[in-house]
Scaffold this motif. Structure first.
Motif, mmCIF file in Angstrom:
data_model
loop_
_atom_site.group_PDB
_atom_site.id
_atom_site.type_symbol
_atom_site.label_atom_id
_atom_site.label_comp_id
_atom_site.label_asym_id
_atom_site.label_seq_id
_atom_site.Cartn_x
_atom_site.Cartn_y
_atom_site.Cartn_z
ATOM 1 N N THR A 157 0.857 -1.182 0.000
ATOM 2 C CA THR A 157 0.000 0.000 0.000
ATOM 3 C C THR A 157 0.894 1.232 0.000
ATOM 4 O O THR A 157 1.755 1.382 0.874
ATOM 5 C CB THR A 157 -0.911 0.028 1.244
ATOM 6 O OG1 THR A 157 -1.745 -1.136 1.238
ATOM 7 C CG2 THR A 157 -1.791 1.273 1.239
ATOM 8 N N ASN A 158 0.694 2.099 -0.981
ATOM 9 C CA ASN A 158 1.555 3.274 -1.129
ATOM 10 C C ASN A 158 0.822 4.519 -0.635
ATOM 11 O O ASN A 158 -0.001 5.096 -1.342
ATOM 12 C CB ASN A 158 1.966 3.439 -2.593
ATOM 13 C CG ASN A 158 3.127 4.409 -2.754
ATOM 14 O OD1 ASN A 158 3.501 5.093 -1.813
ATOM 15 N ND2 ASN A 158 3.695 4.463 -3.941
ATOM 16 N N ASN A 159 1.131 4.938 0.593
ATOM 17 C CA ASN A 159 0.511 6.132 1.177
ATOM 18 C C ASN A 159 1.439 7.339 1.154
ATOM 19 O O ASN A 159 1.207 8.318 1.874
ATOM 20 C CB ASN A 159 0.088 5.845 2.626
ATOM 21 C CG ASN A 159 -1.080 4.878 2.709
ATOM 22 O OD1 ASN A 159 -1.869 4.756 1.769
ATOM 23 N ND2 ASN A 159 -1.199 4.175 3.821
ATOM 24 N N ILE A 160 2.484 7.279 0.344
ATOM 25 C CA ILE A 160 3.406 8.410 0.236
ATOM 26 C C ILE A 160 2.682 9.596 -0.397
ATOM 27 O O ILE A 160 2.012 9.451 -1.419
ATOM 28 C CB ILE A 160 4.633 8.033 -0.615
ATOM 29 C CG1 ILE A 160 5.435 6.919 0.072
ATOM 30 C CG2 ILE A 160 5.521 9.251 -0.862
ATOM 31 C CD1 ILE A 160 6.552 6.361 -0.779
ATOM 32 N N THR A 161 2.810 10.755 0.215
ATOM 33 C CA THR A 161 2.179 11.966 -0.316
ATOM 34 C C THR A 161 3.206 12.795 -1.087
ATOM 35 O O THR A 161 4.415 12.614 -0.934
ATOM 36 C CB THR A 161 1.578 12.818 0.814
ATOM 37 O OG1 THR A 161 2.615 13.149 1.753
ATOM 38 C CG2 THR A 161 0.483 12.050 1.535
ATOM 39 N N LEU A 162 2.692 13.715 -1.909
ATOM 40 C CA LEU A 162 3.555 14.558 -2.731
ATOM 41 C C LEU A 162 3.535 15.999 -2.243
ATOM 42 O O LEU A 162 2.486 16.529 -1.883
ATOM 43 C CB LEU A 162 3.115 14.521 -4.195
ATOM 44 C CG LEU A 162 3.184 13.170 -4.906
ATOM 45 C CD1 LEU A 162 2.685 13.311 -6.329
ATOM 46 C CD2 LEU A 162 4.598 12.613 -4.891
#
Length: 217
Positions: free
Chosen positions: A139-144
């Motif tokens: 699960t990719n919860n990285i924000t920009l």
């Protein structure tokens, strides 16, 4: 226009062709162009490859993915082992800035969090850990938090579409509002639709892409 039966046959053949899998390992149900995948595979990497194969089939409108990952005992890894390996692999990836990504692992499922500047960095972090032994899902919860102000974003995206060998630029319309890109139009496969979204996300200053492109037979 393809029938559901024709799409199912194409999906099974594509899975067998691309993944060298016995197509009896994967269950395929097609209803109005929506493909449901079931079955058991022995790594998350194989699961991703199966999904990628289906996306390339013309006529597939959407995928409902219910494939389970079950590692054989010799390939099992503890959450600590998976986390340590994931952290090292991300550190070694030149596309991902050091000390910006947080890795959490629970029962073989990885969750990534943190803040990066560009979409390609976020995608690179996810790709780095997807194929590690023992991983059952990511699960990719990285924000920009992009520092580049978007200028002429629409023109940049359109030029990128024209350069692409995958995307039919004439069939896609790009609208830009602040940091959000809206894509509309018609394509022939999920792969083409996703490639358009990926290209748009890579434009500087883009935080969000609303992908409303239709898939037609």
């Amino acid at each position: 226009m393809k029938t559901d039966l024709e799409i199912k046959q194409d999906v099974l053949e594509q899975i067998e062709w691309q993944n060298k899998l016995d197509k009896t390992q994967i269950g395929v149900i097609v209803n109005d162009g929506i493909v449901t995948l079931t079955g058991l595979v022995f790594s998350y990497a194989i699961k991703l490859e199966v999904i990628d194969a289906v996306k390339k089939v013309a006529g597939v409108k959407a995928i409902a993915e219910e494939i389970k990952v079950g590692y054989i005992s010799t390939l099992n890894k503890t959450d600590t082992e998976i986390a340590n390996t994931a952290i090292k692999m991300i550190e070694w990836n030149a596309s991902v800035p050091n000390n910006k990504v947080i890795v959490e692992v629970e029962n073989g499922f990885i969750t990534l969090s943190g803040t990066l500047e560009h979409a390609f960095q976020r995608d690179a972090a996810k790709r780095t850990v997807e194929y590690l032994t023992g991983v059952k899902g990511v699960t990719n919860n990285i924000t920009l938090q992009q520092i580049i102000e978007p200028k002429d974003v629409q023109e940049k995206i359109n030029r990128a579409f024209v350069r692409s060998a995958v995307i039919d630029a004439l069939n896609i319309t790009v609208e830009v509002t602040n940091n959000t890109v809206k894509l509309t139009g018609k394509v022939h496969s999920i792969s083409e639709k996703e490639e358009a979204q990926k290209v748009a996300f890579n434009a500087p200053g883009v935080y969000e892409v609303q992908n409303e492109i239709e898939i037609v037979h």
